[in-house]
Design a protein around this motif. Structure first.
Motif, mmCIF file in Angstrom:
data_model
loop_
_atom_site.group_PDB
_atom_site.id
_atom_site.type_symbol
_atom_site.label_atom_id
_atom_site.label_comp_id
_atom_site.label_asym_id
_atom_site.label_seq_id
_atom_site.Cartn_x
_atom_site.Cartn_y
_atom_site.Cartn_z
ATOM 1 N N ASN A 21 0.825 -1.473 0.167
ATOM 2 C CA ASN A 21 0.199 0.078 0.021
ATOM 3 C C ASN A 21 0.922 1.322 -0.034
ATOM 4 O O ASN A 21 0.434 2.316 -0.303
ATOM 5 C CB ASN A 21 -0.920 0.122 1.169
ATOM 6 C CG ASN A 21 -0.136 -0.109 2.592
ATOM 7 O OD1 ASN A 21 0.093 -1.142 2.776
ATOM 8 N ND2 ASN A 21 -0.230 1.060 3.202
ATOM 9 N N ILE A 24 8.250 1.510 -0.594
ATOM 10 C CA ILE A 24 8.852 0.623 -1.613
ATOM 11 C C ILE A 24 7.815 -0.348 -2.260
ATOM 12 O O ILE A 24 7.866 -0.601 -3.324
ATOM 13 C CB ILE A 24 10.053 -0.010 -1.095
ATOM 14 C CG1 ILE A 24 11.177 0.822 -0.556
ATOM 15 C CG2 ILE A 24 10.811 -0.924 -2.037
ATOM 16 C CD1 ILE A 24 12.143 0.538 0.305
ATOM 17 N N GLY A 25 7.106 -1.224 -1.299
ATOM 18 C CA GLY A 25 5.917 -2.111 -1.843
ATOM 19 C C GLY A 25 5.157 -1.674 -2.958
ATOM 20 O O GLY A 25 4.882 -2.181 -3.717
ATOM 21 N N ARG A 44 -2.250 -4.995 4.753
ATOM 22 C CA ARG A 44 -3.062 -5.523 5.837
ATOM 23 C C ARG A 44 -4.222 -4.660 6.343
ATOM 24 O O ARG A 44 -5.281 -5.170 6.899
ATOM 25 C CB ARG A 44 -2.099 -5.300 7.400
ATOM 26 C CG ARG A 44 -1.783 -4.139 7.641
ATOM 27 C CD ARG A 44 -0.969 -4.205 8.908
ATOM 28 N NE ARG A 44 0.152 -3.153 9.155
ATOM 29 C CZ ARG A 44 1.058 -2.891 9.985
ATOM 30 N NH1 ARG A 44 1.236 -3.792 10.890
ATOM 31 N NH2 ARG A 44 1.919 -1.923 10.134
ATOM 32 N N ARG A 48 -6.593 1.198 3.171
ATOM 33 C CA ARG A 48 -5.243 1.804 2.582
ATOM 34 C C ARG A 48 -4.882 0.611 1.181
ATOM 35 O O ARG A 48 -4.378 1.570 0.376
ATOM 36 C CB ARG A 48 -4.144 1.651 3.657
ATOM 37 C CG ARG A 48 -4.232 2.549 4.553
ATOM 38 C CD ARG A 48 -2.973 2.649 5.408
ATOM 39 N NE ARG A 48 -2.753 1.609 6.262
ATOM 40 C CZ ARG A 48 -2.881 1.314 7.476
ATOM 41 N NH1 ARG A 48 -3.523 2.393 7.969
ATOM 42 N NH2 ARG A 48 -2.596 0.535 8.042
ATOM 43 N N VAL A 100 8.295 -4.100 9.699
ATOM 44 C CA VAL A 100 8.355 -3.102 10.686
ATOM 45 C C VAL A 100 9.935 -2.711 11.012
ATOM 46 O O VAL A 100 10.796 -3.919 10.869
ATOM 47 C CB VAL A 100 7.580 -3.252 11.597
ATOM 48 C CG1 VAL A 100 6.054 -3.245 11.377
ATOM 49 C CG2 VAL A 100 7.882 -4.515 12.503
ATOM 50 N N PRO A 259 17.103 -2.712 -0.864
ATOM 51 C CA PRO A 259 16.690 -1.728 -1.817
ATOM 52 C C PRO A 259 17.497 -0.405 -1.817
ATOM 53 O O PRO A 259 17.377 0.600 -2.700
ATOM 54 C CB PRO A 259 15.282 -1.279 -1.335
ATOM 55 C CG PRO A 259 15.460 -1.587 0.166
ATOM 56 C CD PRO A 259 16.052 -2.588 0.093
ATOM 57 N N VAL A 262 16.189 4.370 1.503
ATOM 58 C CA VAL A 262 15.026 4.717 0.819
ATOM 59 C C VAL A 262 14.320 5.863 1.349
ATOM 60 O O VAL A 262 14.001 5.755 2.783
ATOM 61 C CB VAL A 262 14.348 3.905 0.033
ATOM 62 C CG1 VAL A 262 13.286 4.377 -0.778
ATOM 63 C CG2 VAL A 262 15.244 2.917 -0.477
HETATM 64 N N1 LIG Z 1 13.340 2.688 3.561
HETATM 65 C C1 LIG Z 1 14.674 1.998 3.561
HETATM 66 O O1 LIG Z 1 15.492 2.836 3.622
HETATM 67 C C2 LIG Z 1 14.766 0.593 3.635
HETATM 68 C C3 LIG Z 1 16.263 -0.209 3.598
HETATM 69 C C4 LIG Z 1 16.557 -1.229 3.573
HETATM 70 C C5 LIG Z 1 15.629 -2.430 3.577
HETATM 71 N N2 LIG Z 1 14.110 -1.779 3.406
HETATM 72 C C6 LIG Z 1 13.074 -2.928 3.678
HETATM 73 O O2 LIG Z 1 12.138 -2.316 2.445
HETATM 74 C C7 LIG Z 1 10.905 -2.915 2.783
HETATM 75 C C8 LIG Z 1 9.811 -1.803 2.631
HETATM 76 O O3 LIG Z 1 10.194 -0.877 3.378
HETATM 77 P P1 LIG Z 1 9.689 0.635 3.557
HETATM 78 O O4 LIG Z 1 10.642 1.455 3.488
HETATM 79 O O5 LIG Z 1 8.884 0.905 2.133
HETATM 80 O O6 LIG Z 1 8.667 0.917 4.796
HETATM 81 P P2 LIG Z 1 7.154 1.539 4.980
HETATM 82 O O7 LIG Z 1 7.091 2.362 4.081
HETATM 83 O O8 LIG Z 1 7.011 1.450 6.348
HETATM 84 O O9 LIG Z 1 6.301 0.126 4.388
HETATM 85 C C9 LIG Z 1 6.191 -1.013 5.232
HETATM 86 C C10 LIG Z 1 4.931 -1.757 4.669
HETATM 87 O O10 LIG Z 1 4.877 -3.006 5.297
HETATM 88 C C11 LIG Z 1 3.426 -3.066 5.760
HETATM 89 N N3 LIG Z 1 3.499 -3.923 6.782
HETATM 90 C C12 LIG Z 1 4.070 -3.852 8.140
HETATM 91 N N4 LIG Z 1 3.769 -4.790 8.906
HETATM 92 C C13 LIG Z 1 2.768 -5.551 8.435
HETATM 93 C C14 LIG Z 1 2.171 -6.625 8.492
HETATM 94 N N5 LIG Z 1 2.221 -7.199 9.864
HETATM 95 N N6 LIG Z 1 1.192 -7.185 7.781
HETATM 96 C C15 LIG Z 1 1.303 -6.611 6.552
HETATM 97 N N7 LIG Z 1 2.004 -5.658 6.048
HETATM 98 C C16 LIG Z 1 2.764 -4.903 6.923
HETATM 99 C C17 LIG Z 1 3.139 -1.533 5.866
HETATM 100 O O11 LIG Z 1 1.649 -1.412 6.097
HETATM 101 P P3 LIG Z 1 0.831 -0.334 6.933
HETATM 102 O O12 LIG Z 1 0.876 0.858 5.911
HETATM 103 O O13 LIG Z 1 -0.384 -1.006 7.204
HETATM 104 O O14 LIG Z 1 1.794 0.019 8.151
HETATM 105 C C18 LIG Z 1 3.741 -0.879 4.626
HETATM 106 O O15 LIG Z 1 2.950 -1.255 3.544
HETATM 107 C C19 LIG Z 1 10.881 -3.574 4.127
HETATM 108 O O16 LIG Z 1 11.073 -4.798 4.121
HETATM 109 C C20 LIG Z 1 12.246 -2.886 4.778
HETATM 110 O O17 LIG Z 1 12.893 -3.398 5.995
HETATM 111 C C21 LIG Z 1 13.710 -0.322 3.804
#
Ligand SMILES: NC(=O)c1ccc[n+]([C@@H]2O[C@H](COP(=O)([O-])OP(=O)(O)OC[C@H]3O[C@@H](n4cnc5c(N)ncnc54)[C@H](OP(=O)(O)O)[C@@H]3O)[C@@H](O)[C@H]2O)c1
Length: 308
Positions: A21, A24-25, A44, A48, A100, A259, A262
């Protein structure tokens, strides 16, 4: 719940993205759909998730379907698996993106982040995160449950469908924080890297020991990371699980993708890449040519080491 789109032609690839939603996803969903893949965007929260699908449809991407998925809820996982089985009978690409961070920030730090990070370089931004993040026990537990066990349970439930695909891929969205260099204990590093001997049962034992040490305030004494500790340990365990899976299912491509740093909610807006750039590093791994590598860690789109 899920939108009504006609069944795709037989050769169309089907992808599931967790946590689609936002961040990155969401971008992974957009880029996969733009490449002709039919995408099941999961989230979830139904509202959203449905809004995200509408946004993609507004961009002209019609082959995107919403399905609810809370990755820590077994009945939600089963419902998704049942839907995919009935609707498509197979799955070609699973992107385990949902996660998370396992930390908490003071409420006032959630505002005006764009301004806050202007003028700070990469290292200063990382320092800011390290300085302001607090790790209560419940956040650490939630992080391990979500990032390791949630990912694993989704994968296990969807494996039969992936095995029905002629060229299935699993991309576990990892992090450079999951590299083994962050774990001080040589013994733990060695075990997590000894993929020929490591088992899922041993991973469970190690994670239980980590949480025990976390609660007892013995992280440093026992060689665990002390900052973003549950996030680092959970991602390291997810990397190890990916390698076990790759060994066990040679017909599948199972890889991990970092990634980059980000700009998303998880990084409090401090990242240096856009979600589009970060997602590109994940989608590149999801769309590797047929017969590509398996059991490999990719950082910023390139093959790299699980260690450092
Ligand atoms: N951002 C960075 O710099 C970075 C760096 C390295 C790796 N990553 C990895 O990249 C991936 C995406 O991160 P992001 O930065 O895009 O984070 P984000 O914007 O916080 O998005 C996280 C996503 O995961 C969902 N989520 C969390 N817990 C969940 C659950 N129990 N069941 C289903 N969905 C759940 C969130 O849903 P809600 O909107 O409902 O909370 C949201 O859609 C993650 O695996 C993270 O570890 C990110």
């Amino acid at each position: 719940m899920e939108g009504a789109i006609p069944c795709p032609p037989p050769n169309t690839r089907i992808a599931v993205v967790t946590g689609g939603n936002k961040g990155i996803g969401f971008e992974v969903c957009r880029q996969l759909a733009s490449s002709g893949v039919t995408v099941v965007l999961t989230a979830r929260d139904e509202t959203r998730g449905a809004e995200a699908v509408e946004k993609l449809k507004g961009l002209g991407l019609s082959d995107v379907i919403f399905h609810q998925l809370e990755i820590t809820d077994t009945s939600s996982i089963s419902a998704l698996a049942g839907f995919l089985k009935t609707r498509f009978g197979k799955l070609d690409i699973l992107v385990n993106n949902a996660a998370v961070d396992g930390v908490e920030y003071d409420q006032e730090l959630h505002t005006n982040n764009g301004e806050k990070f202007g003028g700070l370089d990469f290292h200063q931004r990382v320092e800011w995160m390290l300085k302001h993040a607090q790790e209560p026990m419940d956040a650490a537990e939630k992080s391990v449950q979500t990032n390791y066990y949630g990912t694993k349970h989704v994968t296990e439930a969807l494996l039969p469908l992936l095995r029905s695909s002629s060229d299935a891929r699993i991309v576990n969205v990892s992090s450079n924080y999951g590299l083994l260099k962050h774990i001080g204990s040589e013994e733990v590093r060695r075990e997590l890297n000894d993929i020929d001997s490591l088992t899922e049962e041993r991973l469970d034992e190690m994670l239980n020991k980590f949480l025990e040490d976390f609660e007892a305030g013995k992280l440093e004494a026992h060689g665990w990371p002390t900052k973003f500790s549950a996030y680092k340990v959970g991602k390291a365990a997810m990397n190890a699980y990916s390698r076990i899976l790759a060994r066990r299912h040679p017909a599948l491509r199972v890889n991990c993708a970092h990634p980059g740093f980000v700009n998303t909610d998880m990084s409090m807006g401090s990242g240096v890449l856009t979600p589009e750039e970060g997602a590109r590093n994940v989608v590149k791994v999801a769309l590797l040519p047929d017969g590509g590598v398996t059991g490999v860690y990719f950082a910023n789109g390139e093959e790299a080491s699980f260690l450092q």
